[in-house]
Design a protein around this motif. Structure first.
Motif, PDB file in Angstrom:
ATOM      1  N   ILE A  50       0.841  -1.206   0.000  1.00 32.79           N
ATOM      2  CA  ILE A  50       0.000   0.000   0.000  1.00 32.79           C
ATOM      3  C   ILE A  50       0.873   1.251   0.000  1.00 32.79           C
ATOM      4  CG2 ILE A  50      -1.648   1.329   1.384  1.00 32.79           C
ATOM      5  CD1 ILE A  50      -2.915  -1.433   2.140  1.00 32.79           C
ATOM      6  N   ARG A  51       1.955   1.246   0.772  1.00 35.75           N
ATOM      7  CA  ARG A  51       2.864   2.405   0.773  1.00 35.75           C
ATOM      8  C   ARG A  51       3.491   2.594  -0.611  1.00 35.75           C
ATOM      9  NH1 ARG A  51       3.622   0.627   5.910  1.00 35.75           N
ATOM     10  NH2 ARG A  51       5.463  -0.649   5.530  1.00 35.75           N
ATOM     11  N   LEU A  58      -8.836  -3.686  -5.497  1.00 41.22           N
ATOM     12  CA  LEU A  58      -9.559  -4.884  -5.088  1.00 41.22           C
ATOM     13  C   LEU A  58      -8.746  -5.600  -4.027  1.00 41.22           C
ATOM     14  CD1 LEU A  58     -11.911  -6.954  -5.757  1.00 41.22           C
ATOM     15  CD2 LEU A  58     -10.261  -8.043  -7.276  1.00 41.22           C
ATOM     16  N   GLN A  59      -9.446  -6.094  -3.014  1.00 43.23           N
ATOM     17  CA  GLN A  59      -8.788  -6.858  -1.957  1.00 43.23           C
ATOM     18  C   GLN A  59      -9.734  -7.995  -1.593  1.00 43.23           C
ATOM     19  OE1 GLN A  59      -6.883  -4.390   0.942  1.00 43.23           O
ATOM     20  NE2 GLN A  59      -6.978  -5.962   2.520  1.00 43.23           N
ATOM     21  N   VAL A  60      -9.288  -9.239  -1.799  1.00 45.41           N
ATOM     22  CA  VAL A  60     -10.149 -10.397  -1.592  1.00 45.41           C
ATOM     23  C   VAL A  60      -9.438 -11.409  -0.715  1.00 45.41           C
ATOM     24  CG1 VAL A  60     -11.383 -12.284  -2.745  1.00 45.41           C
ATOM     25  CG2 VAL A  60     -11.172 -10.081  -3.878  1.00 45.41           C
ATOM     26  N   LYS A  67      -5.609 -11.665  -1.756  1.00 46.02           N
ATOM     27  CA  LYS A  67      -5.287 -11.172  -3.102  1.00 46.02           C
ATOM     28  C   LYS A  67      -5.526  -9.674  -3.093  1.00 46.02           C
ATOM     29  CE  LYS A  67      -6.976 -11.151  -7.845  1.00 46.02           C
ATOM     30  NZ  LYS A  67      -7.960 -11.721  -8.767  1.00 46.02           N
ATOM     31  N   MET A  68      -4.511  -8.930  -3.530  1.00 45.40           N
ATOM     32  CA  MET A  68      -4.619  -7.479  -3.649  1.00 45.40           C
ATOM     33  C   MET A  68      -4.371  -7.125  -5.110  1.00 45.40           C
ATOM     34  SD  MET A  68      -2.565  -6.363  -0.201  1.00 45.40           S
ATOM     35  CE  MET A  68      -3.177  -4.691  -0.090  1.00 45.40           C
ATOM     36  N   LEU A  77      -1.988  -5.394 -11.740  1.00 46.64           N
ATOM     37  CA  LEU A  77      -1.080  -6.207 -10.942  1.00 46.64           C
ATOM     38  C   LEU A  77      -1.882  -6.906  -9.857  1.00 46.64           C
ATOM     39  CD1 LEU A  77       2.397  -5.434  -9.653  1.00 46.64           C
ATOM     40  CD2 LEU A  77       0.660  -5.991  -7.966  1.00 46.64           C
ATOM     41  N   ASP A  78      -1.747  -8.220  -9.764  1.00 49.86           N
ATOM     42  CA  ASP A  78      -2.344  -9.003  -8.693  1.00 49.86           C
ATOM     43  C   ASP A  78      -1.219  -9.518  -7.816  1.00 49.86           C
ATOM     44  OD1 ASP A  78      -5.063  -8.873  -9.585  1.00 49.86           O
ATOM     45  OD2 ASP A  78      -4.618 -10.410 -11.073  1.00 49.86           O
ATOM     46  N   ALA A  79      -1.292  -9.245  -6.517  1.00 49.16           N
ATOM     47  CA  ALA A  79      -0.309  -9.746  -5.562  1.00 49.16           C
ATOM     48  C   ALA A  79      -1.017 -10.713  -4.631  1.00 49.16           C
ATOM     49  CB  ALA A  79       0.306  -8.593  -4.774  1.00 49.16           C
TER      50      ALA A  79
END
Length: 116
Positions: A50-51, A58-60, A67-68, A77-79
């Motif tokens: 986030i920083r 999206l945050q699941v 998954k962010m 980008l999916d992390a």
């Protein structure tokens, strides 16, 4: 007739140079994975992400993982974060793609998202 064939064969053999090297075979250079992603995103916590990229679009929660997702003009980008030592969730996998869904360079996507 036999003489003509022998003479033709000898003439053809004489036309071929003896000192021609065989055709060069080129081996493609091995592809090395980008270290930008490995050193800059893998192992990050959600707070560090986030920083770096701002609030995710999206945050699941998926089982024990998280998954962010960040969406930019250039890419998505999916992390994926999973619990690690000390119970802190850390990035273990990253997927990047163009907005169209086509594959995108992780390093280029990360750089584009950082520049926003």
């Amino acid at each position: 007739m036999r003489r003509i064939i022998i003479i033709a064969a000898l003439l053809l053999a004489a036309c071929t140079p003896d000192n021609v090297p065989p055709p060069a075979t080129t081996t493609p250079a091995p592809v090395t994975p980008s270290t930008h992603v490995l050193t800059d995103v893998l192992g990050f916590t959600s707070g560090e992400l986030i920083r770096r990229f701002g609030s995710p679009a999206l945050q699941v929660r998926e089982g024990t993982g998280l998954k962010m997702q960040w969406r930019g003009v250039a890419c998505v980008l999916d992390a994926y974060l999973y619990p690690s030592t000390g119970n802190a969730e850390r990035v273990t996998h990253v997927d990047t793609r163009l907005r169209s869904g086509a594959e995108a360079s992780q390093a280029a996507c990360i750089a584009a998202l950082e520049a926003r």
